[in-house]
Scaffold this motif. Structure first.
Motif, PDB file in Angstrom:
ATOM      1  N   CYS A 212       0.772  -1.211  -0.044  1.00 51.45           N
ATOM      2  CA  CYS A 212      -0.038  -0.274  -0.042  1.00 51.45           C
ATOM      3  C   CYS A 212       0.898   1.283  -0.135  1.00 51.45           C
ATOM      4  CB  CYS A 212      -0.747  -0.152   1.345  1.00 51.45           C
ATOM      5  SG  CYS A 212      -0.182   0.117   2.873  1.00 51.45           S
ATOM      6  N   VAL A 213       0.352   2.326  -0.568  1.00 47.79           N
ATOM      7  CA  VAL A 213       1.005   3.639  -0.760  1.00 47.79           C
ATOM      8  C   VAL A 213       0.102   4.599  -0.352  1.00 47.79           C
ATOM      9  CG1 VAL A 213       0.674   3.567  -3.182  1.00 47.79           C
ATOM     10  CG2 VAL A 213       2.336   5.108  -1.979  1.00 47.79           C
ATOM     11  N   GLY A 214       0.388   5.459   0.640  1.00 44.50           N
ATOM     12  CA  GLY A 214      -0.455   6.621   1.024  1.00 44.50           C
ATOM     13  C   GLY A 214       0.459   7.990   1.662  1.00 44.50           C
ATOM     14  N   ASP A 215      -0.334   8.871   2.084  1.00 48.34           N
ATOM     15  CA  ASP A 215       0.481  10.005   2.478  1.00 48.34           C
ATOM     16  C   ASP A 215      -0.140  10.711   3.567  1.00 48.34           C
ATOM     17  OD1 ASP A 215      -2.016  11.053   1.336  1.00 48.34           O
ATOM     18  OD2 ASP A 215      -0.982  13.219   1.335  1.00 48.34           O
ATOM     19  N   SER A 216      -1.105  10.387   4.375  1.00 48.23           N
ATOM     20  CA  SER A 216      -1.747  11.087   5.554  1.00 48.23           C
ATOM     21  C   SER A 216      -2.097   9.837   6.668  1.00 48.23           C
ATOM     22  CB  SER A 216      -3.003  11.679   5.082  1.00 48.23           C
ATOM     23  OG  SER A 216      -3.106  12.580   6.011  1.00 48.23           O
ATOM     24  N   PHE A 217      -2.598  10.617   7.892  1.00 49.50           N
ATOM     25  CA  PHE A 217      -2.763   9.775   9.082  1.00 49.50           C
ATOM     26  C   PHE A 217      -3.866   8.869   8.676  1.00 49.50           C
ATOM     27  CE2 PHE A 217      -0.896  13.583  10.364  1.00 49.50           C
ATOM     28  CZ  PHE A 217       0.206  13.364  11.484  1.00 49.50           C
ATOM     29  N   ASN A 218      -4.811   9.160   7.846  1.00 48.53           N
ATOM     30  CA  ASN A 218      -5.729   7.837   7.669  1.00 48.53           C
ATOM     31  C   ASN A 218      -5.356   6.740   6.950  1.00 48.53           C
ATOM     32  OD1 ASN A 218      -5.606   9.323   5.141  1.00 48.53           O
ATOM     33  ND2 ASN A 218      -7.906   9.059   4.659  1.00 48.53           N
ATOM     34  N   ASP A 219      -4.254   6.738   6.449  1.00 45.24           N
ATOM     35  CA  ASP A 219      -3.611   5.677   5.813  1.00 45.24           C
ATOM     36  C   ASP A 219      -2.589   4.598   6.749  1.00 45.24           C
ATOM     37  OD1 ASP A 219      -4.187   6.437   3.141  1.00 45.24           O
ATOM     38  OD2 ASP A 219      -2.722   8.188   3.340  1.00 45.24           O
ATOM     39  N   LEU A 220      -2.599   5.227   8.086  1.00 38.81           N
ATOM     40  CA  LEU A 220      -1.527   4.571   8.993  1.00 38.81           C
ATOM     41  C   LEU A 220      -2.137   3.108   9.220  1.00 38.81           C
ATOM     42  CD1 LEU A 220      -0.438   7.320  11.574  1.00 38.81           C
ATOM     43  CD2 LEU A 220       0.574   6.375   9.525  1.00 38.81           C
ATOM     44  N   SER A 221      -3.795   2.913   9.462  1.00 42.96           N
ATOM     45  CA  SER A 221      -4.081   1.872   9.487  1.00 42.96           C
ATOM     46  C   SER A 221      -3.799   0.738   8.588  1.00 42.96           C
ATOM     47  CB  SER A 221      -5.621   1.803   9.826  1.00 42.96           C
ATOM     48  OG  SER A 221      -6.204   2.349   8.357  1.00 42.96           O
ATOM     49  N   MET A 222      -3.937   0.983   7.360  1.00 42.65           N
ATOM     50  CA  MET A 222      -3.328   0.114   6.321  1.00 42.65           C
ATOM     51  C   MET A 222      -1.911  -0.047   6.235  1.00 42.65           C
ATOM     52  SD  MET A 222      -4.228   1.909   2.670  1.00 42.65           S
ATOM     53  CE  MET A 222      -3.223   3.452   2.140  1.00 42.65           C
ATOM     54  N   PHE A 223      -1.090   0.765   6.836  1.00 40.19           N
ATOM     55  CA  PHE A 223       0.224   0.498   7.023  1.00 40.19           C
ATOM     56  C   PHE A 223       0.356  -0.613   7.884  1.00 40.19           C
ATOM     57  CE2 PHE A 223       2.146   5.121   5.678  1.00 40.19           C
ATOM     58  CZ  PHE A 223       1.553   4.837   4.405  1.00 40.19           C
ATOM     59  N   GLU A 224      -0.156  -0.596   8.950  1.00 35.57           N
ATOM     60  CA  GLU A 224      -0.058  -1.543  10.079  1.00 35.57           C
ATOM     61  C   GLU A 224      -0.322  -2.899   9.483  1.00 35.57           C
ATOM     62  OE1 GLU A 224      -2.857  -0.383  12.904  1.00 35.57           O
ATOM     63  OE2 GLU A 224      -1.545   1.416  13.436  1.00 35.57           O
ATOM     64  N   MET A 225      -0.875  -3.037   8.278  1.00 37.46           N
ATOM     65  CA  MET A 225      -1.263  -4.536   7.759  1.00 37.46           C
ATOM     66  C   MET A 225      -0.248  -5.400   7.255  1.00 37.46           C
ATOM     67  SD  MET A 225      -5.000  -3.460   5.900  1.00 37.46           S
ATOM     68  CE  MET A 225      -5.272  -5.220   5.789  1.00 37.46           C
ATOM     69  N   THR A 226       0.702  -4.536   6.678  1.00 30.15           N
ATOM     70  CA  THR A 226       1.724  -5.201   5.845  1.00 30.15           C
ATOM     71  C   THR A 226       3.114  -4.535   5.900  1.00 30.15           C
ATOM     72  OG1 THR A 226       2.314  -5.544   3.651  1.00 30.15           O
ATOM     73  CG2 THR A 226       0.893  -3.549   4.160  1.00 30.15           C
ATOM     74  N   PRO A 227       3.997  -5.307   5.730  1.00 28.08           N
ATOM     75  CA  PRO A 227       5.507  -4.630   5.805  1.00 28.08           C
ATOM     76  C   PRO A 227       5.901  -4.011   4.732  1.00 28.08           C
ATOM     77  CG  PRO A 227       5.665  -7.197   5.293  1.00 28.08           C
ATOM     78  CD  PRO A 227       4.356  -6.873   5.755  1.00 28.08           C
ATOM     79  N   TYR A 228       4.955  -4.172   3.769  1.00 26.04           N
ATOM     80  CA  TYR A 228       5.158  -3.318   2.266  1.00 26.04           C
ATOM     81  C   TYR A 228       4.203  -2.122   2.201  1.00 26.04           C
ATOM     82  CZ  TYR A 228       6.802  -8.098   1.620  1.00 26.04           C
ATOM     83  OH  TYR A 228       7.400  -9.196   1.797  1.00 26.04           O
ATOM     84  N   SER A 229       4.691  -1.210   2.976  1.00 24.16           N
ATOM     85  CA  SER A 229       3.930  -0.023   3.116  1.00 24.16           C
ATOM     86  C   SER A 229       5.047   1.237   2.533  1.00 24.16           C
ATOM     87  CB  SER A 229       3.382   0.295   4.548  1.00 24.16           C
ATOM     88  OG  SER A 229       4.654   0.510   5.418  1.00 24.16           O
ATOM     89  N   TYR A 230       4.309   2.179   1.802  1.00 23.51           N
ATOM     90  CA  TYR A 230       5.118   3.310   1.181  1.00 23.51           C
ATOM     91  C   TYR A 230       4.326   4.386   1.649  1.00 23.51           C
ATOM     92  CZ  TYR A 230       7.270  -0.569  -1.494  1.00 23.51           C
ATOM     93  OH  TYR A 230       7.930  -1.416  -2.036  1.00 23.51           O
ATOM     94  N   ALA A 231       5.106   5.530   2.040  1.00 25.45           N
ATOM     95  CA  ALA A 231       4.411   6.802   2.376  1.00 25.45           C
ATOM     96  C   ALA A 231       5.184   7.854   1.146  1.00 25.45           C
ATOM     97  CB  ALA A 231       5.084   7.143   3.703  1.00 25.45           C
ATOM     98  N   MET A 232       4.411   8.729   1.028  1.00 31.30           N
ATOM     99  CA  MET A 232       5.134   9.708   0.214  1.00 31.30           C
ATOM    100  C   MET A 232       5.975  10.556   0.894  1.00 31.30           C
ATOM    101  SD  MET A 232       3.416   9.048  -2.837  1.00 31.30           S
ATOM    102  CE  MET A 232       3.478  10.580  -4.017  1.00 31.30           C
ATOM    103  N   SER A 233       6.964  11.154   0.078  1.00 30.79           N
ATOM    104  CA  SER A 233       7.943  12.087   0.686  1.00 30.79           C
ATOM    105  C   SER A 233       7.367  13.307   1.272  1.00 30.79           C
ATOM    106  CB  SER A 233       9.095  12.322  -0.106  1.00 30.79           C
ATOM    107  OG  SER A 233       8.582  12.726  -1.477  1.00 30.79           O
ATOM    108  N   THR A 234       6.186  13.759   0.536  1.00 31.33           N
ATOM    109  CA  THR A 234       5.615  14.965   1.053  1.00 31.33           C
ATOM    110  C   THR A 234       4.902  14.846   2.309  1.00 31.33           C
ATOM    111  OG1 THR A 234       4.000  14.504  -0.403  1.00 31.33           O
ATOM    112  CG2 THR A 234       5.405  15.998  -1.158  1.00 31.33           C
ATOM    113  N   ALA A 235       4.590  13.593   2.875  1.00 32.94           N
ATOM    114  CA  ALA A 235       3.777  13.335   4.045  1.00 32.94           C
ATOM    115  C   ALA A 235       4.227  13.806   5.370  1.00 32.94           C
ATOM    116  CB  ALA A 235       3.844  11.881   4.493  1.00 32.94           C
TER     117      ALA A 235
END
Length: 272
Positions: A212-235
């Motif tokens: 998954c890839v995201g940029d904000s706090f509402n993306d944190l819950s999906m970041f927690e699901m998987t070791p393959y999480s990507y955040a945008m550099s502008t986050a």
């Protein structure tokens, strides 16, 4: 192996004025052609996600309004959740005191109490017009059934409002900053992770088989699901700290997975 690739929209795949980078469009099309399918998980409405998918030229699963609604790539609704009427009434009365723009979203419409230039600015970033409803407070929980209630303003006000909302309703709802200018309030246990879990359970895949890839706090819950999480550099720094990798663009996340040999081939993801 990755069997589902998930992207956020605003600030991730979707830029200002609905701009989508050609490199991201090309990467998504190549990925879907040869490997895992796509899911979009966004705070936006389902019909807005559909419009973005059309512009990208691909089909995809859809987790809209931060997990309130979930559809597969054939348009079958998997999950839907709205606010309890009494709770919605209490929330709208409480946030009415906040010196910010208030919007109430149903499955396919967005309402606010009055028109002003700030509402017009918000509308410009949507794929639909905000409906002006002067008696909104009275209709919420009665003729208007909210799936999301949001406050909009400058970042400093948004962060303060998010804290106050957590103090008032933290045990009854899920709330998070979905963008630097917006704090979203959702029914309890409604977030992108719960929406994605509703989606992948039907496919028989595990959370660590998604990226998954995201940029904000509402993306944190999906970041927690998987070791393959990507955040945008502008986050925000706190968002980037929770991701396994930081990228500048969506296509870089796809390229990184490909280089690591993690993108499953079509036959491995045939049932997804």
């Amino acid at each position: 192996m990755i069997k589902l690739f998930v992207t956020d929209l605003d600030g991730t795949l979707l830029g200002a004025d609905h701009y989508i980078k050609n490199e991201d469009i090309d990467a998504l099309n190549r990925m879907i052609e040869d490997g895992p399918p796509l899911a979009v998980a966004s705070g936006r409405m389902d019909h807005e996600i559909i419009e973005v998918l059309k512009r990208v030229g691909v089909n995809g699963h859809r987790v809209s309004q931060n997990g309130a609604f979930v559809f597969d790539n054939e348009g079958t609704q998997i999950h839907a959740k709205t606010f309890d009427s009494e709770l919605a009434q209490r929330i709208i009365q409480a946030v009415d005191k906040e010196p910010m723009i208030k919007t109430v979203s149903t499955a396919d419409e967005t309402f606010t109490k009055e028109s002003n230039r700030f509402v017009d600015m918000i509308s410009e970033q949507m794929f639909h017009d905000i409906i002006i409803q002067p008696d909104l407070n009275e209709k919420v929980g009665h003729t208007i059934t909210p799936s999301k209630i949001a406050l909009h303003g400058i970042e400093a006000d948004v962060m303060k409002a998010a804290k106050r909302i957590e103090e008032l309703f933290g045990k009854e709802i899920d709330s998070f900053v979905s963008h630097e200018t917006c704090v979203d309030m959702m029914p309890k246990s409604i977030n992108k992770q719960t929406g994605l879990r509703q989606l992948i359970e039907g496919f028989g895949i595990q959370p660590d088989e998604i990226a998954c890839v995201g940029d904000s706090f509402n993306d944190l819950s999906m970041f927690e699901m998987t070791p393959y999480s990507y955040a945008m550099s502008t986050a925000h720094d706190q968002v980037k700290e929770k991701a396994s990798t930081v990228v500048d663009h969506v296509h870089e996340a796809i390229e990184d997975l490909d280089k690591k040999g993690l993108l499953s081939k079509k036959e491995q993801a045939a049932d997804i």
